[in-house]
Design a protein around this motif. Structure first.
Motif, PDB file in Angstrom:
ATOM      1  N   ARG A  27       1.719   2.065  -3.500  1.00 32.19           N
ATOM      2  CA  ARG A  27       0.502   2.525  -4.192  1.00 32.19           C
ATOM      3  C   ARG A  27       0.187   3.969  -3.824  1.00 32.19           C
ATOM      4  O   ARG A  27      -0.181   4.782  -4.682  1.00 32.19           O
ATOM      5  CB  ARG A  27      -0.682   1.611  -3.851  1.00 32.19           C
ATOM      6  CG  ARG A  27      -0.588   0.221  -4.465  1.00 32.19           C
ATOM      7  CD  ARG A  27      -1.798  -0.632  -4.087  1.00 32.19           C
ATOM      8  NE  ARG A  27      -1.711  -1.947  -4.687  1.00 32.19           N
ATOM      9  CZ  ARG A  27      -2.121  -2.243  -5.924  1.00 32.19           C
ATOM     10  NH1 ARG A  27      -2.654  -1.277  -6.679  1.00 32.19           N
ATOM     11  NH2 ARG A  27      -2.007  -3.458  -6.408  1.00 32.19           N
ATOM     12  N   ASP A  81       0.814  -1.217   0.000  1.00 31.68           N
ATOM     13  CA  ASP A  81       0.000   0.000   0.000  1.00 31.68           C
ATOM     14  C   ASP A  81       0.843   1.261   0.000  1.00 31.68           C
ATOM     15  O   ASP A  81       0.430   2.300  -0.536  1.00 31.68           O
ATOM     16  CB  ASP A  81      -0.933  -0.002   1.218  1.00 31.68           C
ATOM     17  CG  ASP A  81      -2.019  -1.060   1.106  1.00 31.68           C
ATOM     18  OD1 ASP A  81      -2.271  -1.512  -0.033  1.00 31.68           O
ATOM     19  OD2 ASP A  81      -2.596  -1.436   2.138  1.00 31.68           O
ATOM     20  N   GLY A  84      -4.713   3.191  -7.009  1.00 33.39           N
ATOM     21  CA  GLY A  84      -5.652   2.444  -6.183  1.00 33.39           C
ATOM     22  C   GLY A  84      -5.380   0.949  -6.201  1.00 33.39           C
ATOM     23  O   GLY A  84      -4.591   0.449  -7.013  1.00 33.39           O
ATOM     24  N   LYS A  85      -6.066   0.216  -5.333  1.00 37.50           N
ATOM     25  CA  LYS A  85      -5.851  -1.224  -5.214  1.00 37.50           C
ATOM     26  C   LYS A  85      -6.325  -1.995  -6.435  1.00 37.50           C
ATOM     27  O   LYS A  85      -5.889  -3.121  -6.671  1.00 37.50           O
ATOM     28  CB  LYS A  85      -6.547  -1.753  -3.962  1.00 37.50           C
ATOM     29  CG  LYS A  85      -5.920  -1.275  -2.668  1.00 37.50           C
ATOM     30  CD  LYS A  85      -6.569  -1.924  -1.470  1.00 37.50           C
ATOM     31  CE  LYS A  85      -5.896  -1.479  -0.169  1.00 37.50           C
ATOM     32  NZ  LYS A  85      -6.504  -2.126   1.023  1.00 37.50           N
ATOM     33  N   ASN A  86      -7.221  -1.416  -7.209  1.00 37.01           N
ATOM     34  CA  ASN A  86      -7.757  -2.110  -8.376  1.00 37.01           C
ATOM     35  C   ASN A  86      -7.110  -1.667  -9.687  1.00 37.01           C
ATOM     36  O   ASN A  86      -7.629  -1.936 -10.771  1.00 37.01           O
ATOM     37  CB  ASN A  86      -9.273  -1.871  -8.462  1.00 37.01           C
ATOM     38  CG  ASN A  86      -9.997  -2.398  -7.236  1.00 37.01           C
ATOM     39  OD1 ASN A  86      -9.645  -3.456  -6.710  1.00 37.01           O
ATOM     40  ND2 ASN A  86     -11.013  -1.672  -6.790  1.00 37.01           N
ATOM     41  N   ALA A  87      -5.960  -0.991  -9.596  1.00 39.40           N
ATOM     42  CA  ALA A  87      -5.332  -0.412 -10.790  1.00 39.40           C
ATOM     43  C   ALA A  87      -4.314  -1.330 -11.447  1.00 39.40           C
ATOM     44  O   ALA A  87      -3.618  -0.914 -12.364  1.00 39.40           O
ATOM     45  CB  ALA A  87      -4.678   0.908 -10.430  1.00 39.40           C
ATOM     46  N   GLY A  88      -4.201  -2.553 -10.999  1.00 40.82           N
ATOM     47  CA  GLY A  88      -3.234  -3.467 -11.598  1.00 40.82           C
ATOM     48  C   GLY A  88      -2.054  -3.723 -10.684  1.00 40.82           C
ATOM     49  O   GLY A  88      -1.983  -3.227  -9.558  1.00 40.82           O
ATOM     50  N   ARG A  89      -1.095  -4.486 -11.160  1.00 42.03           N
ATOM     51  CA  ARG A  89       0.043  -4.911 -10.352  1.00 42.03           C
ATOM     52  C   ARG A  89       1.291  -4.054 -10.563  1.00 42.03           C
ATOM     53  O   ARG A  89       2.239  -4.154  -9.785  1.00 42.03           O
ATOM     54  CB  ARG A  89       0.373  -6.373 -10.660  1.00 42.03           C
ATOM     55  CG  ARG A  89      -0.747  -7.336 -10.299  1.00 42.03           C
ATOM     56  CD  ARG A  89      -0.341  -8.766 -10.591  1.00 42.03           C
ATOM     57  NE  ARG A  89      -1.396  -9.706 -10.208  1.00 42.03           N
ATOM     58  CZ  ARG A  89      -1.319 -11.030 -10.368  1.00 42.03           C
ATOM     59  NH1 ARG A  89      -0.210 -11.550 -10.915  1.00 42.03           N
ATOM     60  NH2 ARG A  89      -2.309 -11.804 -10.014  1.00 42.03           N
TER      61      ARG A  89
END
Length: 253
Positions: free
Chosen positions: A67, A64, A73-78
Motif C-alpha cells: 500500500r 501495508d 490508503g487502507k480504505n482504498a479497496g483490495r
C-alpha cells in the motif's frame, strides 16, 4: 538513493511490479495536470483494448508495504491498477496538447526506460561478497568445533593432538604456523609388516600384547578408515617402537 523522479515539476514515486516500472492512474493525472479520475475513466471506457499482464496489472493490496509503495490508503479497496509503459501510452492517446507530448516523452525516457543506477550492481556484488564471507565464517566455525573435539580425543597422543590442532588452525586462519613438535620418523604397522614378512594386523596385535603402544614407542594419530570416510585412531611407531616390534618377530626365528 532517491526513489522520486520529477516529471512536469511533479514528484513521482518509483514503483515496480513483476520486474518492470509501473504507474497508477493517480500518477498519470498528476503528471499531466488532469483532474483526478481522468486516466481511470479513459481506462474503463477502453478496457477491451488493454491486456492484463501486458498493459496493466491488478495488484492485490495484501500488506501495508505494498500500500505504501503504491500510495494507497487502507480504505482504498483490495486492489490497485498498475499501468505499464504500453498501457500508459494507450491511455494518453487522447491527450494531444503540447504539454501532453512533453510529459509523455519525459515519462517514457526518464521513468519507464530510465537506466538502473550503477549502485544496483554494486549492491548486488556487495551482498554476494557478504554472503560468501558468511559462508566462509560458518565453515571455519564448524572446522574450529571439529578441532576442539578432535584435540580432546582421548585416543590421540599429546604430540599428535598438537600437530593436528596446529594444522587445522592453519586451515581456519589462512596463516602458516612454522612451529611443529619434534616426533622424528614414524612407521606404520604396514611398514614394519613388510620388513618382517607379516601383515599389519598381526603386527598390531603383537605390539598391543607387548605393551608397545605407548608414547615411549610412538604416537596415536587420526587416519581415514579404509571402509568409511570416518577418521580412526592409528598408532605410528617411532624408531624405538620399530626396533621393539621387529625384535618380537626375531624371537620366533
Amino acid at each position: 538513493m532517491s526513489n522520486l523522479i520529477t516529471i512536469n515539476q511533479k514528484n513521482v514515486v518509483v514503483k515496480e511490479y513483476n520486474g518492470q516500472r509501473v504507474v497508477t492512474f493517480k500518477d498519470i493525472d498528476l503528471c499531466h495536470g488532469r483532474p483526478q479520475g481522468t486516466a481511470s475513466r479513459n481506462f474503463r471506457e477502453n478496457r477491451q483494448h488493454f491486456i492484463d499482464g501486458i498493459d496493466f496489472y491488478s495488484v492485490d493490496l495484501t500488506n501495508d508495504e505494498i500500500r505504501r509503495q503504491f500510495g494507497v490508503g487502507k480504505n482504498a479497496g483490495r486492489t490497485v491498477t498498475a499501468v505499464t509503459e504500453s498501457g500508459y501510452l494507450m491511455l494518453v492517446k487522447s491527450f494531444t496538447d503540447n504539454l501532453a507530448w512533453q510529459v509523455q516523452r519525459a515519462l517514457v525516457n526518464n521513468y519507464f526506460r530510465a537506466p538502473k543506477p550503477a549502485a544496483d550492481s554494486t549492491l548486488k556484488l556487495q551482498i554476494q561478497q557478504e554472503r560468501a564471507h558468511a559462508m566462509l565464517m560458518n565453515a571455519k566455525a564448524r572446522a574450529l568445533k571439529t578441532i576442539m573435539q578432535t584435540v580432546g580425543d582421548k585416543h590421540l597422543s599429546g604430540i599428535a593432538a598438537q600437530v593436528f590442532g596446529l594444522t587445522a588452525l592453519e586451515e581456519v586462519t589462512g596463516r602458516r604456523i612454522d612451529y611443529r613438535p619434534e616426533c622424528g620418523k614414524l612407521y606404520s604397522a604396514e611398514d614394519i609388516a613388510a620388513e618382517v614378512g607379516s601383515n599389519r594386523i598381526t603386527v598390531g596385535k603383537r605390539a598391543t600384547q607387548a605393551g608397545l603402544k605407548t608414547d615411549e614407542y610412538g604416537i596415536t594419530i587420526l587416519s581415514k578408515s579404509e571402509h568409511s570416510p570416518k577418521q580412526v585412531p592409528v598408532f605410528m611407531y617411532n624408531e624405538k617402537g620399530r626396533a621393539a616390534v621387529m625384535a618380537l618377530f626375531e624371537k620366533e626365528v
